[in-house]
Every structure is written in structure tokens, then in C-alpha cells.
Design a protein around this motif. Structure first.
Motif, PDB file in Angstrom:
ATOM      1  N   ASN A 130       0.842  -1.194   0.000  1.00 47.33           N
ATOM      2  CA  ASN A 130       0.000   0.000   0.000  1.00 47.33           C
ATOM      3  C   ASN A 130       0.881   1.249   0.000  1.00 47.33           C
ATOM      4  O   ASN A 130       2.095   1.164   0.150  1.00 47.33           O
ATOM      5  N   THR A 131       0.241   2.384  -0.172  1.00 44.72           N
ATOM      6  CA  THR A 131       0.992   3.641  -0.317  1.00 44.72           C
ATOM      7  C   THR A 131       0.557   4.671   0.713  1.00 44.72           C
ATOM      8  O   THR A 131       0.404   5.849   0.402  1.00 44.72           O
ATOM      9  N   PHE A 133       0.660   7.431   3.477  1.00 45.49           N
ATOM     10  CA  PHE A 133       1.557   8.557   3.740  1.00 45.49           C
ATOM     11  C   PHE A 133       2.488   8.844   2.561  1.00 45.49           C
ATOM     12  O   PHE A 133       3.595   9.343   2.730  1.00 45.49           O
ATOM     13  N   GLY A 134       2.030   8.492   1.361  1.00 48.65           N
ATOM     14  CA  GLY A 134       2.789   8.807   0.167  1.00 48.65           C
ATOM     15  C   GLY A 134       3.992   7.929  -0.078  1.00 48.65           C
ATOM     16  O   GLY A 134       4.809   8.217  -0.956  1.00 48.65           O
ATOM     17  N   ARG A 135       4.128   6.836   0.689  1.00 45.52           N
ATOM     18  CA  ARG A 135       5.246   5.915   0.509  1.00 45.52           C
ATOM     19  C   ARG A 135       4.714   4.520   0.216  1.00 45.52           C
ATOM     20  O   ARG A 135       3.589   4.176   0.581  1.00 45.52           O
ATOM     21  N   VAL A 136       5.559   3.709  -0.422  1.00 43.83           N
ATOM     22  CA  VAL A 136       5.200   2.318  -0.664  1.00 43.83           C
ATOM     23  C   VAL A 136       5.570   1.499   0.567  1.00 43.83           C
ATOM     24  O   VAL A 136       6.707   1.542   1.036  1.00 43.83           O
ATOM     25  N   HIS A 137       4.585   0.781   1.118  1.00 41.94           N
ATOM     26  CA  HIS A 137       4.804  -0.081   2.273  1.00 41.94           C
ATOM     27  C   HIS A 137       4.533  -1.526   1.865  1.00 41.94           C
ATOM     28  O   HIS A 137       3.531  -1.813   1.216  1.00 41.94           O
ATOM     29  N   LYS A 242      12.814  -4.311  -2.862  1.00 38.82           N
ATOM     30  CA  LYS A 242      13.113  -3.091  -3.626  1.00 38.82           C
ATOM     31  C   LYS A 242      12.564  -3.186  -5.043  1.00 38.82           C
ATOM     32  O   LYS A 242      11.993  -2.215  -5.565  1.00 38.82           O
ATOM     33  N   GLU A 245       8.827  -2.699  -4.732  1.00 38.45           N
ATOM     34  CA  GLU A 245       8.513  -1.293  -4.482  1.00 38.45           C
ATOM     35  C   GLU A 245       8.588  -0.468  -5.761  1.00 38.45           C
ATOM     36  O   GLU A 245       7.734   0.374  -6.033  1.00 38.45           O
ATOM     37  N   ASP A 246       9.621  -0.718  -6.551  1.00 39.09           N
ATOM     38  CA  ASP A 246       9.801   0.049  -7.782  1.00 39.09           C
ATOM     39  C   ASP A 246       8.774  -0.318  -8.849  1.00 39.09           C
ATOM     40  O   ASP A 246       8.325   0.535  -9.616  1.00 39.09           O
ATOM     41  N   ALA A 249       4.177  -0.210  -7.222  1.00 36.72           N
ATOM     42  CA  ALA A 249       3.520   0.886  -6.517  1.00 36.72           C
ATOM     43  C   ALA A 249       2.106   1.044  -7.054  1.00 36.72           C
ATOM     44  O   ALA A 249       1.853   0.877  -8.243  1.00 36.72           O
ATOM     45  N   ARG A 251       0.292   3.493  -7.712  1.00 33.72           N
ATOM     46  CA  ARG A 251       0.118   4.473  -8.787  1.00 33.72           C
ATOM     47  C   ARG A 251       0.599   3.938 -10.140  1.00 33.72           C
ATOM     48  O   ARG A 251       0.283   4.500 -11.187  1.00 33.72           O
TER      49      ARG A 251
END
Length: 286
Positions: A130-131, A133-137, A242, A245-246, A249, A251
């Protein structure tokens, strides 16, 4: 709620078998996915046979009953799924196709609207992305709430943790014993639950209570705009956090075409690094 889906499949001598079914009942989307992988000699045949039997189970579900009474219907679904898997175990063992570890690894999910039943056994792996707080978790969901035995050892269930809101990875019931599924720790006192060892990256190092042979199941509610990756451990061994995440995401995976492209890119990179017989299913809620 709608579920978008994509999958990656690597053909090989002992390749995993992958199911992805989507149907509609009274304008409601129903999705079922499952990955089966055998072990040792005959792994491909064992996984394929397990997948065939689970597909037969799915096609004979009473969807009308689940739709009318979802709570009771999903409990009956859990029970019938476990019976189908353990019955197939017996057939494989009798036929001699069962591998050295004497089980077929299984992971997947049944979803009707926003309610789900998630299950895994052995090397099955679920990754929640999920994303917030604007980050990928990324959460590696190594432990599901309940382990259901096949009745042969007298152990019917393990941890019972209720339903879960899958958006934050915590049980939705504020009951004694609810826990964060990432590190297996109790939310109340911070003590290790004892259900397994954790290697520090959120992945299960194999637990010591014999639960690897049993189906672990949970029910819960899906939230919008999350991504779930279902695979066997081998996929996550070569496809790093990693890389996920890349490439995955939220988005970046807003259409099934994008999802299909990204999951295949990850799979190809895993192959380049030495991965074999891999398979994965990618789901996104919207």
C-alpha cells in the motif's frame, strides 16, 4: 468494489500450477485465485493435480448461499476448501505422487465484493503493498489467523484471531491475542506469540509447531487502493522488496494492462537471477 488482476507463469519441469477465476453473480464480482506447487520428485504433477481438484471445488460452490448469508456461507466455504485439500493430499499420497515433504504448497484467496477468505500452506506467500503517507509499504503476510488440521493428528486449529482489515494488517477485533501479522507479535503486550521465528524482514523462517502441513486461513474485509501479490517463497527469494517497491507501486498499476506488464517484468528479472518454476498472481482493489 472491483478487483483487477494479472498473473505471471514460468514453465518448467516442476512448474507451479496457477488458477485465476473471475465471475459475476447479480452484478457482484467474485474472484478466486490459487497457486499450487508440489515438492521433490513429481512436484509438477502433484501441484497440477491439486489445482485441478481445487478448481473442481470452486466450480461446485453454492454461490447463491454465500451471497445470501455471507458470514455462514464463507465459514462453510473454509470448511469445504480444507476438506478438498486434505482429501487430495490422501489421493496424492496413495498414488505415490506426493513429494518428500509430503504436501503440496498452496496459497490463494476467495473474494466476494469486499469480503475475502485468504489461505496458505507451506511455502505459499502473500505480500500486501500500500501507499499510506505517500510511501510504498510492503507487508509479508506470513501468518494467517487460524491453522486448520486434517483431523489425523487431533489438532483442529491453532491461533484464532478473528477477521482483519487488510488495509493496515491488523485484526479488526480488539480481542486478547490480536496481533500484527508482519512480525507475529501480540498487539497488547509486545511478546512473541510463539507461532514462528522471524528473520527480521517480515518473512517466516518456518515455525516450530508443525503448522506448515496445515491450511492457515483467515477472513476479513478489503479496502480500496491496495495491491496484493500471491506467490511461492521462491518468487520472493529472487524478486526483492526493492524490486517490488519500484515495480508495483499502486500508482503504477491502475489498469490490468499495466499490472500484467509489471508482474511479467518482475518475473523475467527473477528468471535472470536464477529463479525456476515460479508463478505469481497480482490483485488490486479499486
Amino acid at each position: 468494489m472491483e478487483l483487477l488482476s494479472a498473473c505471471y507463469y514460468q514453465r518448467g519441469r516442476n512448474d507451479a500450477s496457477l488458477l485465476l477465476q473471475k465471475i459475476r453473480y447479480r452484478q457482484v464480482q467474485i474472484l478466486f485465485t490459487c497457486i499450487c506447487a508440489g515438492t521433490g520428485n513429481g512436484a509438477g504433477r502433484a501441484g497440477s493435480y491439486m489445482a485441478e481438484q481445487i478448481l473442481h471445488w470452486f466450480r461446485n460452490l453454492d454461490i447463491k448461499d454465500i451471497f445470501r448469508k455471507p458470514e455462514k456461507g464463507l465459514m462453510r466455504l473454509e470448511e469445504s476448501l480444507c476438506k478438498a485439500v486434505y482429501r487430495t493430499d490422501g489421493e496424492l499420497e496413495y498414488s505415490g505422487m506426493m513429494g518428500e515433504e509430503r504436501k503440496v504448497n498452496v496459497v490463494g484467496m476467495f473474494c466476494i465484493e469486499n469480503r475475502y477468505v485468504m489461505f496458505r500452506r507451506g511455502a505459499g506467500h502473500v505480500c500486501l503493498i500500500n501507499t499510506a503517507f505517500g510511501r510504498v509499504h510492503i507487508r509479508h503476510m506470513c501468518r494467517l489467523c487460524r491453522c486448520v488440521g486434517d483431523g489425523r493428528d487431533g489438532r483442529d486449529s491453532g491461533y484464532s484471531g478473528g477477521s482483519r482489515d487488510i488495509a493496515d494488517g491488523r485484526n479488526s477485533e480488539d480481542s486478547e491475542g490480536s496481533r500484527d501479522i508482519v512480525d507475529g507479535r501480540n498487539n497488547r503486550d509486545g511478546k512473541d506469540s510463539g507461532s514462528g521465528r522471524n528473520s527480521g524482514d517480515g518473512r517466516d523462517d518456518r515455525n516450530r509447531e508443525g503448522r506448515e502441513d496445515r491450511m492457515c486461513i483467515e477472513q476479513g474485509v478489503l479496502q480500496p487502493d491496495i495491491v496484493m501479490l500471491f506467490s511461492m517463497d521462491d518468487f520472493c527469494r529472487y524478486v526483492t522488496d526493492k524490486m517490488i517497491e519500484d515495480g508495483l507501486a499502486v500508482r503504477e498499476v491502475v489498469t490490468e494492462e499495466q499490472m500484467d506488464r509489471h508482474i511479467k517484468e518482475l518475473g523475467k528479472e527473477g528468471e535472470r537471477l536464477g529463479g525456476m518454476d515460479m508463478g505469481a498472481v497480482l490483485l488490486r482493489t479499486c
